[in-house]
Design a protein around this motif. Structure first.
Motif, mmCIF file in Angstrom:
data_model
loop_
_atom_site.group_PDB
_atom_site.id
_atom_site.type_symbol
_atom_site.label_atom_id
_atom_site.label_comp_id
_atom_site.label_asym_id
_atom_site.label_seq_id
_atom_site.Cartn_x
_atom_site.Cartn_y
_atom_site.Cartn_z
ATOM 1 N N LYS A 1 0.993 -1.084 -0.333
ATOM 2 C CA LYS A 1 0.131 -0.052 -0.093
ATOM 3 C C LYS A 1 0.907 1.153 -0.190
ATOM 4 N N LYS A 2 2.263 1.602 -0.452
ATOM 5 C CA LYS A 2 3.668 2.316 0.334
ATOM 6 C C LYS A 2 2.954 3.580 -0.964
ATOM 7 N N PHE A 3 2.438 3.208 -1.971
ATOM 8 C CA PHE A 3 2.017 3.923 -3.020
ATOM 9 C C PHE A 3 0.825 4.461 -3.954
ATOM 10 N N ARG A 4 -0.225 4.572 -2.703
ATOM 11 C CA ARG A 4 -1.580 4.815 -3.121
ATOM 12 C C ARG A 4 -1.276 6.381 -3.354
ATOM 13 N N GLN A 5 -2.835 6.079 -4.349
ATOM 14 C CA GLN A 5 -3.146 7.078 -4.423
ATOM 15 C C GLN A 5 -3.752 8.096 -2.521
ATOM 16 N N ASP A 6 -3.241 8.918 -2.867
ATOM 17 C CA ASP A 6 -3.726 10.647 -1.971
ATOM 18 C C ASP A 6 -2.789 10.284 -0.680
ATOM 19 N N ASP A 7 -1.395 9.378 -0.549
ATOM 20 C CA ASP A 7 -1.132 8.565 0.714
ATOM 21 C C ASP A 7 0.774 9.283 0.034
ATOM 22 N N PHE A 8 1.026 9.402 -0.867
ATOM 23 C CA PHE A 8 1.996 9.616 -1.471
ATOM 24 C C PHE A 8 3.169 11.054 -0.638
ATOM 25 N N THR A 9 2.707 11.802 -0.481
ATOM 26 C CA THR A 9 2.863 13.292 0.765
ATOM 27 C C THR A 9 3.007 12.122 2.038
ATOM 28 N N GLN A 10 1.632 11.769 2.352
ATOM 29 C CA GLN A 10 1.617 11.509 3.675
ATOM 30 C C GLN A 10 2.620 10.539 4.403
ATOM 31 N N LEU A 11 2.865 10.043 3.418
ATOM 32 C CA LEU A 11 4.069 8.623 3.413
ATOM 33 C C LEU A 11 5.535 9.427 3.432
ATOM 34 N N ILE A 12 5.961 10.646 2.349
ATOM 35 C CA ILE A 12 6.821 10.890 3.012
ATOM 36 C C ILE A 12 6.888 11.909 4.375
ATOM 37 N N LYS A 13 6.589 12.404 4.872
ATOM 38 C CA LYS A 13 6.166 13.475 5.798
ATOM 39 C C LYS A 13 6.065 12.221 7.161
#
Length: 662
Positions: free
Chosen positions: A522-534
């Motif tokens: 689920k690493k790069f699901r839509q709407d989660d990319f910036t949250q993942l980097i944060k």
């Protein structure tokens, strides 16, 4: 001067750039005027940012007229000296380089012996070093210094030996090598100071700058005070203002901002009144930078814009570069991201222009060398008859000495062959050792690359296998369980046993569904990319070793980009962060991710120890980063220097990035 089409286009581009940046900063003027209205020109701290438009100096017209009438040789060289000194004072860098090139070119065609020309060559190369340094061409400036120093030493001219060594020391400081500058200056002062006390004034200022760079402010101030006394003694206002400017920098370093700002203003106004443009531009830039430091961004932007315009007008690339770097940061602090992006774009143009000027300087030098060879060939032809006569006399002498020479001719080759054979054996031995070392390095590198490939392949294989298993669980077993449940539901007679079985089927179906969803990445699901980097940057900050800030803009658009681009960007950020933690010794890192028009821009900046981009080769980390960016049709730019931190800018076009070319 005749303007070519390319020159006209370049000047037109610069004029447009000046107008754009001036309009960007003009709206800040209204806010700054209210603050400045309380000050007047009678106030010693008053300073007005203004455009110092370059104009043809009428006082130089007699020199221009004399140059057109002067005879080739000493008369023209004397006029060159006066013109170059005046243009250097006014920071007209291209004029300095123009007359310096004429100086060198005409010396090559001057019909005098090399010994007679070496003094003037040393002087002309000093002027070329001065112009190159003002334009930010530090490597070229050092090259001119070394040539001039060799010529001065060949004729034992102490004056230009001293001047070239002082200029070399300034260039070493510009290359972040203060220790080398200090050693050279201290030796030079001991050797030449008694005979050339006026030049010692410049040496002491430079020595103070070197100690300032090393943060040894006590020693720096001692040398500045010594230089200031000499400047007043010889009534050298230019050096006096330069020293005071350096002392004002020390006040700023000690956080005495009000006094520093007042001194910057006084020195800049006095320099402008006396046409010391180089000091005036530096003072204006320091004032703008101090306002930036004090978070007075409106005033800073006005000052930086005018400093940039003046630098463009006088074609001073070094001041253009410094002004644009600070202004880009100022716009960012004001969250004016489009202006910051435009300023960074212009900065890249200035950096490219510096490189282009270096290439043009190399071409000019080759042209001068070619003309020198042609002149020497002409002289050789004129003296051919004389050489023939001398050859005949030499032939007669050779006949008389034939027996002795014959013996030596036989003996010397034998000795030479033996010596050559010995050297060959030594060289082969050294070559074998080096080849063995190189082969060992290659083997080690290949092993590392193979290990990385195996790890990557293993991870990718695991991901694929997890996806396959998850799909089988969901589609096959999950489907069968759902079918069984429907069949049980169709049974009309319900018993406790059937109800229990039905409940167990529900639990089993939900368990299979949960397992299948857990296995899918689920690493790069839509709407989660910036949250993942944060979350990634937050985890690093929580270690306490470094503070990491992440600024995405606009966040919604960034989350909509291609999943493969997201994955590559995340891996690039991880690699950059790893390099910073391992090598930079930084305390703060800023990551800016912007989606502007049809491109993604990643700006990665740290306040670490930096590195020399020319000397440091690419490690495995940077090689991987460049490979990922090339797959995305992107560009990479690295700006770093020792003790100044590192800024890495990456731009990736979105419209040209597809799954097929990744």
């Amino acid at each position: 001067m005749t303007l070519t089409k390319s020159t006209y286009n370049l000047n037109f581009f610069k004029l447009n750039t000046i107008l754009i940046i001036f309009l960007i900063s003009a709206f800040h003027l209204a806010n700054a005027q209210e603050t400045d209205s309380t000050k007047t020109e009678k106030d010693p701290a008053f300073f007005s940012f203004s455009w110092s438009k370059i104009q043809k100096d009428k006082t130089l017209q007699p020199l221009y007229d004399a140059l057109t009438k002067a005879e080739f040789g000493a008369q023209r060289f004397s006029i060159f000296d006066q013109l170059i000194e005046e243009h250097a004072k006014k920071a007209n860098t291209d004029s300095v380089l123009h007359y310096g090139n004429l100086y060198v070119k005409e010396l090559a065609n001057w019909d005098k012996t090399e010994k007679e020309k070496k003094y003037l060559y040393s002087k002309a190369h000093y002027y070329m070093s001065m112009g190159s340094s003002l334009n930010g061409l530090i490597d070229k400036s050092i090259e001119w210094n070394i040539k001039g120093l060799q010529e001065a030493e060949a004729i034992n001219n102490k004056e230009y030996e001293y001047l070239h060594k002082i200029s070399l020391a300034k260039n070493y400081i510009a290359q972040s090598n203060p220790d080398k500058a200090i050693k050279l200056l201290e030796e030079s002062i001991d050797t030449y100071s008694k005979e050339f006390s006026k030049s010692t004034n410049k040496a002491l200022v430079t020595l103070g700058s070197a100690y300032t760079f090393k943060k040894d402010y006590v020693k720096a101030n001692i040398h500045y005070n010594e230089s200031l006394e000499l400047a007043k003694k010889y009534e050298d206002l230019e050096v006096e203002l330069e020293v005071k400017l350096q002392q004002a920098k020390l006040l700023e370093i000690n956080e005495d901002y009000n006094t520093a700002l007042q001194l910057y203003a006084d020195i800049s106004n006095q320099a402008k009144a006396n046409n010391y443009n180089a000091i005036y531009y530096e003072g204006a830039l320091l004032i703008a930078r101090l306002y930036y430091k004090l978070e007075e961004y409106n005033v800073a932007n006005i000052g930086l814009t005018m400093a940039y315009i003046n630098a463009v007008d006088h074609e001073n690339l070094q001041f253009q570069r410094e002004a644009l770097i600070i202004q880009a940061r100022s716009f960012y602090k004001q969250e004016a991201y489009k202006n910051a992006y435009a300023t960074m774009t212009q900065l890249f143009g200035v950096l490219n222009e510096i490189k282009a000027k270096q290439q043009r300087e190399i071409i000019k030098e080759l042209e001068i060398q070619y003309e020198t060879i042609k002149k020497e060939q002409a002289i050789s032809d004129l003296k051919e008859d004389q050489i023939k006569q001398e050859a005949e006399l030499d032939r007669q002498k050779t006949i008389k000495s034939a027996f002795l020479i014959g013996f030596l001719v036989i003996l010397i080759p034998i000795i030479a062959l033996l010596y050559t054979y010995y050297q060959k054996i030594q060289a082969q031995s050294e070559l074998s050792k080096k080849n063995e070392e190189i082969n060992n390095q290659k083997v080690t590198t290949l092993k590392q690359e193979q290990e990385l490939k195996l790890i990557k392949a293993s991870i990718e294989g695991q991901d694929e296998e997890r996806k396959r298993i998850a799909q089988e669980l969901h589609d096959s077993i999950g489907g069968n369980l759902a079918g069984i449940k429907l069949q049980l539901a169709s049974v009309k007679e319900k018993t406790d046993t059937l109800n229990t079985i039905s409940g167990q089927l529900d639990e089993t179906y939900q368990l299979v569904r949960d397992i299948s969803h857990t296995l899918i990445p689920k690493k790069f699901r839509q709407d989660d990319f910036t949250q993942l980097i944060k979350e990634y940057t937050k985890s690093i900050t929580n270690t306490g070793e470094i503070k990491v800030e992440f600024h995405p803009y606009p966040e919604e658009k960034i989350n909509t980009i291609n999943e493969i681009v997201k994955m590559e960007l995340f891996k690039v950020i991880q690699e950059l962060m790893t390099n910073t933690l391992k090598h930079a010794k930084a305390s703060n890192t800023d990551i800016h991710l912007n989606y502007f028009e049809d491109s993604i821009t990643l700006l990665f900046e740290d306040n670490g120890k930096g590195f020399n981009t020319e000397e440091n080769g690419d490690g495995i980390g940077f090689t991987n980063i460049k490979s990922r960016i090339e797959k995305l049709n992107g560009t990479l730019h690295i700006d770093s220097a020792l003790n100044r931190g590192t800024v890495i800018s990456i731009e990736i076009p979105i419209k040209n990035t597809t799954n097929e070319n990744i």
